[in-house]
Write an enzyme that holds these catalytic residues in place. Structure first.
Site, mmCIF file in Angstrom:
data_model
loop_
_atom_site.group_PDB
_atom_site.id
_atom_site.type_symbol
_atom_site.label_atom_id
_atom_site.label_comp_id
_atom_site.label_asym_id
_atom_site.label_seq_id
_atom_site.Cartn_x
_atom_site.Cartn_y
_atom_site.Cartn_z
ATOM 1 N N ASP A 124 -7.563 -2.071 17.169
ATOM 2 C CA ASP A 124 -6.229 -1.856 16.596
ATOM 3 C C ASP A 124 -5.658 -0.524 17.102
ATOM 4 O O ASP A 124 -6.194 0.549 16.809
ATOM 5 C CB ASP A 124 -6.366 -1.818 15.058
ATOM 6 C CG ASP A 124 -5.019 -1.855 14.348
ATOM 7 O OD1 ASP A 124 -3.984 -1.695 15.030
ATOM 8 O OD2 ASP A 124 -5.011 -2.048 13.119
ATOM 9 N N HIS A 132 -14.878 -4.864 10.131
ATOM 10 C CA HIS A 132 -14.443 -3.557 10.642
ATOM 11 C C HIS A 132 -15.621 -2.637 10.893
ATOM 12 O O HIS A 132 -16.234 -2.166 9.940
ATOM 13 C CB HIS A 132 -13.612 -2.843 9.582
ATOM 14 C CG HIS A 132 -12.193 -3.258 9.555
ATOM 15 N ND1 HIS A 132 -11.191 -2.387 9.239
ATOM 16 C CD2 HIS A 132 -11.598 -4.430 9.800
ATOM 17 C CE1 HIS A 132 -10.033 -3.027 9.281
ATOM 18 N NE2 HIS A 132 -10.258 -4.273 9.609
ATOM 19 N N HIS A 165 -2.686 0.443 16.243
ATOM 20 C CA HIS A 165 -1.932 0.901 15.082
ATOM 21 C C HIS A 165 -0.609 1.541 15.472
ATOM 22 O O HIS A 165 -0.274 2.645 15.022
ATOM 23 C CB HIS A 165 -2.778 1.858 14.223
ATOM 24 C CG HIS A 165 -2.565 1.663 12.761
ATOM 25 N ND1 HIS A 165 -1.881 2.560 11.990
ATOM 26 C CD2 HIS A 165 -2.933 0.668 11.928
ATOM 27 C CE1 HIS A 165 -1.841 2.128 10.745
ATOM 28 N NE2 HIS A 165 -2.474 0.980 10.676
ATOM 29 N N GLU A 225 -8.728 -11.500 9.406
ATOM 30 C CA GLU A 225 -9.351 -10.199 9.164
ATOM 31 C C GLU A 225 -10.044 -10.206 7.793
ATOM 32 O O GLU A 225 -9.496 -10.726 6.820
ATOM 33 C CB GLU A 225 -8.276 -9.108 9.183
ATOM 34 C CG GLU A 225 -8.806 -7.705 8.944
ATOM 35 C CD GLU A 225 -7.708 -6.646 9.012
ATOM 36 O OE1 GLU A 225 -6.522 -6.992 8.967
ATOM 37 O OE2 GLU A 225 -8.060 -5.454 9.128
ATOM 38 N N TRP A 248 1.916 6.833 12.392
ATOM 39 C CA TRP A 248 0.531 6.814 11.917
ATOM 40 C C TRP A 248 -0.083 5.455 12.238
ATOM 41 O O TRP A 248 0.534 4.433 12.101
ATOM 42 C CB TRP A 248 0.470 7.040 10.402
ATOM 43 C CG TRP A 248 -0.928 6.812 9.923
ATOM 44 C CD1 TRP A 248 -2.014 7.610 10.133
ATOM 45 C CD2 TRP A 248 -1.419 5.696 9.168
ATOM 46 N NE1 TRP A 248 -3.145 7.044 9.558
ATOM 47 C CE2 TRP A 248 -2.805 5.875 8.974
ATOM 48 C CE3 TRP A 248 -0.814 4.531 8.668
ATOM 49 C CZ2 TRP A 248 -3.602 4.945 8.277
ATOM 50 C CZ3 TRP A 248 -1.587 3.621 7.968
ATOM 51 C CH2 TRP A 248 -2.980 3.832 7.772
ATOM 52 N N ARG A 275 0.096 -11.688 12.876
ATOM 53 C CA ARG A 275 -0.714 -11.139 11.777
ATOM 54 C C ARG A 275 -0.027 -11.099 10.409
ATOM 55 O O ARG A 275 -0.601 -10.629 9.436
ATOM 56 C CB ARG A 275 -1.170 -9.725 12.151
ATOM 57 C CG ARG A 275 -2.207 -9.788 13.223
ATOM 58 C CD ARG A 275 -2.792 -8.473 13.595
ATOM 59 N NE ARG A 275 -3.158 -7.570 12.549
ATOM 60 C CZ ARG A 275 -4.158 -7.735 11.681
ATOM 61 N NH1 ARG A 275 -4.887 -8.837 11.736
ATOM 62 N NH2 ARG A 275 -4.414 -6.815 10.766
ATOM 63 N N GLU A 300 1.371 -7.258 11.193
ATOM 64 C CA GLU A 300 0.948 -7.023 9.806
ATOM 65 C C GLU A 300 2.053 -6.402 8.966
ATOM 66 O O GLU A 300 2.019 -6.510 7.747
ATOM 67 C CB GLU A 300 -0.331 -6.180 9.752
ATOM 68 C CG GLU A 300 -0.168 -4.769 10.264
ATOM 69 C CD GLU A 300 -1.474 -3.991 10.276
ATOM 70 O OE1 GLU A 300 -2.511 -4.571 10.621
ATOM 71 O OE2 GLU A 300 -1.439 -2.793 9.943
ATOM 72 N N GLU A 351 -4.488 -4.953 19.084
ATOM 73 C CA GLU A 351 -3.537 -5.140 17.977
ATOM 74 C C GLU A 351 -2.492 -4.035 17.907
ATOM 75 O O GLU A 351 -2.801 -2.864 18.161
ATOM 76 C CB GLU A 351 -4.372 -5.164 16.690
ATOM 77 C CG GLU A 351 -3.564 -5.238 15.423
ATOM 78 C CD GLU A 351 -4.482 -5.207 14.209
ATOM 79 O OE1 GLU A 351 -5.668 -5.596 14.317
ATOM 80 O OE2 GLU A 351 -4.012 -4.778 13.143
ATOM 81 N N ASP A 391 -6.371 -3.322 1.181
ATOM 82 C CA ASP A 391 -5.198 -3.182 0.320
ATOM 83 C C ASP A 391 -4.536 -4.527 0.036
ATOM 84 O O ASP A 391 -3.550 -4.592 -0.698
ATOM 85 C CB ASP A 391 -4.186 -2.180 0.897
ATOM 86 C CG ASP A 391 -3.908 -2.366 2.369
ATOM 87 O OD1 ASP A 391 -4.816 -2.140 3.196
ATOM 88 O OD2 ASP A 391 -2.772 -2.732 2.700
ATOM 89 N N ASN A 397 0.809 -1.217 0.000
ATOM 90 C CA ASN A 397 0.000 0.000 0.000
ATOM 91 C C ASN A 397 0.848 1.275 0.000
ATOM 92 O O ASN A 397 1.647 1.503 0.914
ATOM 93 C CB ASN A 397 -0.917 -0.018 1.238
ATOM 94 C CG ASN A 397 -2.173 0.805 1.036
ATOM 95 O OD1 ASN A 397 -2.373 1.389 -0.016
ATOM 96 N ND2 ASN A 397 -3.019 0.835 2.058
ATOM 97 N N HIS A 422 -3.516 -10.385 8.595
ATOM 98 C CA HIS A 422 -3.932 -9.095 8.049
ATOM 99 C C HIS A 422 -4.827 -9.357 6.833
ATOM 100 O O HIS A 422 -4.517 -10.202 6.001
ATOM 101 C CB HIS A 422 -2.660 -8.354 7.624
ATOM 102 C CG HIS A 422 -2.855 -6.942 7.235
ATOM 103 N ND1 HIS A 422 -1.946 -6.256 6.479
ATOM 104 C CD2 HIS A 422 -3.839 -6.060 7.503
ATOM 105 C CE1 HIS A 422 -2.339 -5.007 6.289
ATOM 106 N NE2 HIS A 422 -3.499 -4.865 6.914
ATOM 107 N N TYR A 437 -6.965 7.254 12.765
ATOM 108 C CA TYR A 437 -6.752 5.986 12.084
ATOM 109 C C TYR A 437 -7.975 5.067 12.273
ATOM 110 O O TYR A 437 -8.521 4.975 13.364
ATOM 111 C CB TYR A 437 -5.518 5.235 12.635
ATOM 112 C CG TYR A 437 -5.611 3.787 12.235
ATOM 113 C CD1 TYR A 437 -5.288 3.400 10.934
ATOM 114 C CD2 TYR A 437 -6.132 2.835 13.100
ATOM 115 C CE1 TYR A 437 -5.462 2.106 10.516
ATOM 116 C CE2 TYR A 437 -6.312 1.529 12.691
ATOM 117 C CZ TYR A 437 -5.970 1.173 11.399
ATOM 118 O OH TYR A 437 -6.177 -0.125 10.981
ATOM 119 N N ARG A 488 -14.105 -5.739 14.783
ATOM 120 C CA ARG A 488 -13.125 -4.775 15.273
ATOM 121 C C ARG A 488 -13.816 -3.426 15.353
ATOM 122 O O ARG A 488 -14.579 -3.068 14.454
ATOM 123 C CB ARG A 488 -11.972 -4.742 14.270
ATOM 124 C CG ARG A 488 -10.993 -3.636 14.469
ATOM 125 C CD ARG A 488 -9.995 -3.606 13.328
ATOM 126 N NE ARG A 488 -10.081 -2.327 12.678
ATOM 127 C CZ ARG A 488 -9.069 -1.713 12.065
ATOM 128 N NH1 ARG A 488 -7.892 -2.290 11.994
ATOM 129 N NH2 ARG A 488 -9.219 -0.541 11.509
#
Ligand code: GCO
Ligand code: MG
Length: 403
Positions: free
Chosen positions: A211, A122, A213, A340, A403, A284, A263, A237, A317, A37, A313, A159, A147
């Site tokens: 998550d 999600h 992130h 996921e 991020w 993941r 991931e 996560e 994407d 991605n 994951h 995010y 999630r």
């Protein structure tokens, strides 16, 4: 069966994808997902410049040897670009082998260990209310695991939060990445409140996931895990940055909330410490970034020895080719945990017709030979590549952040 050619196909049906199609002299072809991605062209160039020429004339049935050739032979080994490229070749070769033998890939791996693959969807909201409602919508759609992510009150662009009713899509089209702002304190205060509300509203039957992130320090993640214990999450996560595996020692000592990570990992070496010390519960790393089926089955075996289960994951994407490969793997792998599953857009699904199906909270890869996914090149031509980036994040004072 000799490899006669390989095409690096770039298209953007809803979002950018790089797909590798390996062709053989027996008329069979196989597909692999090479999407990274926001870095699509890097993998595409690695494949066309440095990998495809080396594949020509090789025996397509020698999957392990080709994997070793591409991995050891590169000298500059590991890293997301190299491993995404190797993964795509490997996945395409498993697809070809399945087609040649007339068997679905899961059968080649050892056969089904379960009847279906438990997936999580999600739910996200631009407010806590919306996030709580979205969890309900996913339960109504048949999901058994969801999630949940919510925008942080007072902050724009959190995010995990979609812009409209469509699926959350973090990559944004444009010449440079979008900038977002993060603030630790309100985030950590809000997440436990969100999950308390979800439990109040929707009860205890559905598995819930969240998550982080990569945005917390170990001591912060330890506290968040503790604060969430009463809500019984399936997992928390990416609690800390992926380059801080030692941070999980501290988190682990403080909380019984199960932990998932990986991931952005791409070989077993990223996960070794976490597995050996049993610091995580779910790994993941997916087929398309983790060295393909050939490497990931070794990783899964090592994870099994450390009592770690899989939880690949599966964001949008990762193309339907990656999703199919994951599902064949999931149906077989003994230490499966969860998969996921973010639904792709209609445009994506149309370009990649596939045999996998969703029913009652489970996905099944289908029984078509190989992976059971195709690529409609004529349709894909209508969706040319457009540059897109994942966002970057800063703190309120302008400091660059994760991020
Ligand atoms: C997830 C991921 C994604 C990633 C995205 C990056 O858990 O699904 O964190 O949302 O951010 O896949 O490309
Ligand atoms: Mg994630």
């Amino acid at each position: 069966m000799k490899i006669t050619g390989a095409d690096v196909l770039i298209s953007s049906p809803g979002r950018n994808f790089v797909t590798l199609r390996v062709r053989t002299d027996e008329g069979l072809h196989g597909l692999g997902d090479a999407t990274l991605n926001g870095r699509e062209k890097a993998v595409a160039a690695y494949l066309s410049e440095h990998v495809v020429p080396c594949l020509l004339g090789r025996d397509a049935s020698r999957i392990e040897d080709i994997w070793q050739y591409l991995y050891r032979g590169a000298y500059w080994r590991r890293g997301p670009v190299t491993m995404a490229a190797i993964s795509a070749v490997d996945t395409a070769l498993w697809d070809i082998k399945g087609k040649a033998l007339g068997r679905p890939v899961y059968d080649l791996l050892g056969g089904a260990s379960r009847d279906g693959v438990l997936v999580y969807g999600h739910a996200s909201g631009r407010s806590m209310d919306e996030a709580v409602n979205e969890v309900g919508r996913y339960i109504d759609l048949g999901y058994r695991a969801v999630r949940a992510q919510s925008a942080i009150e007072g902050l724009a662009g959190t995010y995990g939060v979609g812009k409209g009713k469509d699926n959350y899509e973090p990559a944004e089209r444009g010449a440079v990445p979008a900038e977002t702002v993060f603030a630790t304190r309100p985030y950590m205060d809000q997440v436990p409140r969100l999950f308390e509300r979800i439990r109040d509203e929707h009860g205890w039957e559905t598995e819930l996931l969240h998550d982080v992130h990569h945005r917390l320090a170990p001591i912060e993640a330890a506290r968040l895990g503790k604060d969430l214990e009463s809500c019984r999450l399936f997992w928390l996560e990416d609690a800390v940055a992926c380059d801080n595996p030692e941070g999980f020692r501290l988190i682990r000592q403080h909380t019984t909330t199960p932990l998932a990570v990986g991931e952005v990992f791409n070989t077993v070496h990223d996960a070794k410490l976490l597995i050996d010390e049993q610091l995580i519960d779910y790994l993941r790393m997916p087929v398309c970034h983790g060295g393909g089926i050939t490497h990931l089955r070794k990783v899964a075996a090592i994870a099994d020895m450390g009592f770690v289960r899989t939880g690949f994951h599966g964001a949008t994407d990762l193309s339907p080719v990656a999703m199919a490969a994951a599902l064949h793997f999931d149906l077989w792998v003994p230490n499966f945990g969860i998969q996921e599953y973010m639904r792709h857009s209609e445009e994506t699904d149309a370009v990649f017709p596939h045999a996998y199906t969703f029913e009652d909270g489970y996905l099944h890869p289908g029984d078509a030979p190989g992976l059971g996914v195709d690529y409609d090149e004529a349709l894909a031509a209508k969706y040319p590549y457009e540059p897109a980036f994942l966002p970057v994040a800063r703190l309120a004072d302008g400091t660059m952040f994760n991020w």
